[in-house]
Design an enzyme around this catalytic site. Sequence first.
Site, PDB file in Angstrom:
ATOM      1  N   ASP A   1       0.926  -1.234   0.030  1.00 56.71           N
ATOM      2  CA  ASP A   1       0.038   0.058   0.114  1.00 56.71           C
ATOM      3  C   ASP A   1       0.781   1.439   0.026  1.00 56.71           C
ATOM      4  OD1 ASP A   1       1.094  -0.787   2.643  1.00 56.71           O
ATOM      5  OD2 ASP A   1      -0.982  -1.039   3.258  1.00 56.71           O
TER       6      ASP A   1
ATOM      7  N   ASP B   1      -7.287  -3.014  14.562  1.00 53.67           N
ATOM      8  CA  ASP B   1      -8.770  -3.515  14.260  1.00 53.67           C
ATOM      9  C   ASP B   1      -8.856  -4.603  13.237  1.00 53.67           C
ATOM     10  OD1 ASP B   1      -7.595  -2.305  11.964  1.00 53.67           O
ATOM     11  OD2 ASP B   1      -9.188  -0.748  11.685  1.00 53.67           O
TER      12      ASP B   1
ATOM     13  N   HIS C   1      -7.126  -5.194  10.398  1.00 49.81           N
ATOM     14  CA  HIS C   1      -7.094  -4.970   8.994  1.00 49.81           C
ATOM     15  C   HIS C   1      -5.465  -5.427   8.548  1.00 49.81           C
ATOM     16  CE1 HIS C   1      -4.838  -0.728  10.035  1.00 49.81           C
ATOM     17  NE2 HIS C   1      -4.012  -1.689   9.484  1.00 49.81           N
TER      18      HIS C   1
ATOM     19  N   GLU D   1      -9.773  -2.264   5.502  1.00 42.20           N
ATOM     20  CA  GLU D   1     -10.280  -1.778   6.730  1.00 42.20           C
ATOM     21  C   GLU D   1     -11.342  -2.415   7.151  1.00 42.20           C
ATOM     22  OE1 GLU D   1      -8.408   0.188   8.595  1.00 42.20           O
ATOM     23  OE2 GLU D   1      -8.222   1.975   7.941  1.00 42.20           O
TER      24      GLU D   1
HETATM   25  C1  F6R Z   1       1.385  -1.568   6.129  1.00 41.99           C
HETATM   26  C2  F6R Z   1       0.175  -2.194   6.447  1.00 41.99           C
HETATM   27  C3  F6R Z   1      -0.724  -2.114   7.415  1.00 41.99           C
HETATM   28  C4  F6R Z   1       0.287  -2.503   8.911  1.00 41.99           C
HETATM   29  C5  F6R Z   1      -0.662  -2.551  10.111  1.00 41.99           C
HETATM   30  C6  F6R Z   1       0.073  -2.661  11.130  1.00 41.99           C
HETATM   31  O1  F6R Z   1       1.990  -1.778   4.977  1.00 41.99           O
HETATM   32  O2  F6R Z   1      -0.279  -2.798   5.408  1.00 41.99           O
HETATM   33  O3  F6R Z   1      -1.595  -3.088   7.482  1.00 41.99           O
HETATM   34  O4  F6R Z   1       0.870  -3.815   8.558  1.00 41.99           O
HETATM   35  O5  F6R Z   1      -1.345  -1.465  10.169  1.00 41.99           O
HETATM   36  O6  F6R Z   1       1.110  -1.756  11.383  1.00 41.99           O
HETATM   37  P1  F6R Z   1       2.381  -1.613  12.464  1.00 41.99           P
HETATM   38  O7  F6R Z   1       3.275  -2.895  12.101  1.00 41.99           O
HETATM   39  O8  F6R Z   1       2.943  -0.299  12.538  1.00 41.99           O
HETATM   40  O9  F6R Z   1       1.559  -2.083  13.591  1.00 41.99           O
END
Ligand code: F6R
Length: 270
Positions: free
Chosen positions: A67, A136, A138, A143
């Site tokens: 992303d 959450d 995701h 989301e």
């Molecule tokens: C990042 C992504 C997000 C993160 C998620 C956890 O490329 O796709 O889904 O993996 O938000 O983020 P962290 O590792 O910072 O807790």
Amino acid sequence: MRVIVERDFPSVSRTAARFVARLVRERPTSVLGLATGSTPLGMYQELIRMHREEGLDFSRIVTFNLDEYVGLAPTHPQSYRRFMQQSLFDHINIDGRNTHVPDGRALDFEAHCEQYEKLIDEAGGIDLQVLGIGADGHIAFNEPGSSLGSRTRLKSLTAETLRDNARFFGSIEEVPRLAITMGVGTILESRQCLLLACGQAKARAIKETIEGPVTAQITASALQLHRDVIAVVDEEAAQLLERREYYREVERAQSLLEAGEISKLLPHKS
Ligand code: F6R
């Protein structure tokens, strides 16, 4: 889903790096799906170490990131392209032309997303997709409520994600509200997924992902439908898992099998 519970962040990082490194060694032209965020950082550091000290060769590896924020230039300090350059790409021998991150400044988003999917296809599909998980539930920026069949597209971020990610920006107002993200359907097409989670804040999401029902409200739970997912989580993220002991038992059996000690798993003859 294979669940590996490690003690802490450093051991999660080392275990995850070993899975990636094994694939890179076995198939030097592999296509890796990569994630940003705090969780894979230790794994990237370990891969950099393996490259420097053990000659792990990324010269023919192709990567696709999950992303990118909309509106940020690749050089913006918080862009995911910049994150990847600083956290991994600048420190290994990967060919920059083989690294792909969605372009947050694309003018025609729809065409860009379609093109991203096409590039993945043309590369032969993703062999191993690394994933973090949001509090959450995701994966990528899918989301809660995202279609489990979704493809790469534009997505509005939830208030929770904006709050979580505000720590990287000056204030919550500076966090982009839109992202381009691979869809759940795109992720499910990877040949193998490596889900990483560390810390207490992820415990609920991990419990629901692994032991809850498959639901679009926890998009990571769709991984239950995938035939080859390895979840590597630390003790804190694993604390709500009811079948923790069973997962440990499976891993003990797996180690014996890998060591060729199957006899230790067979019933004793009386
Ligand atoms: C990042 C992504 C997000 C993160 C998620 C956890 O490329 O796709 O889904 O993996 O938000 O983020 P962290 O590792 O910072 O807790």
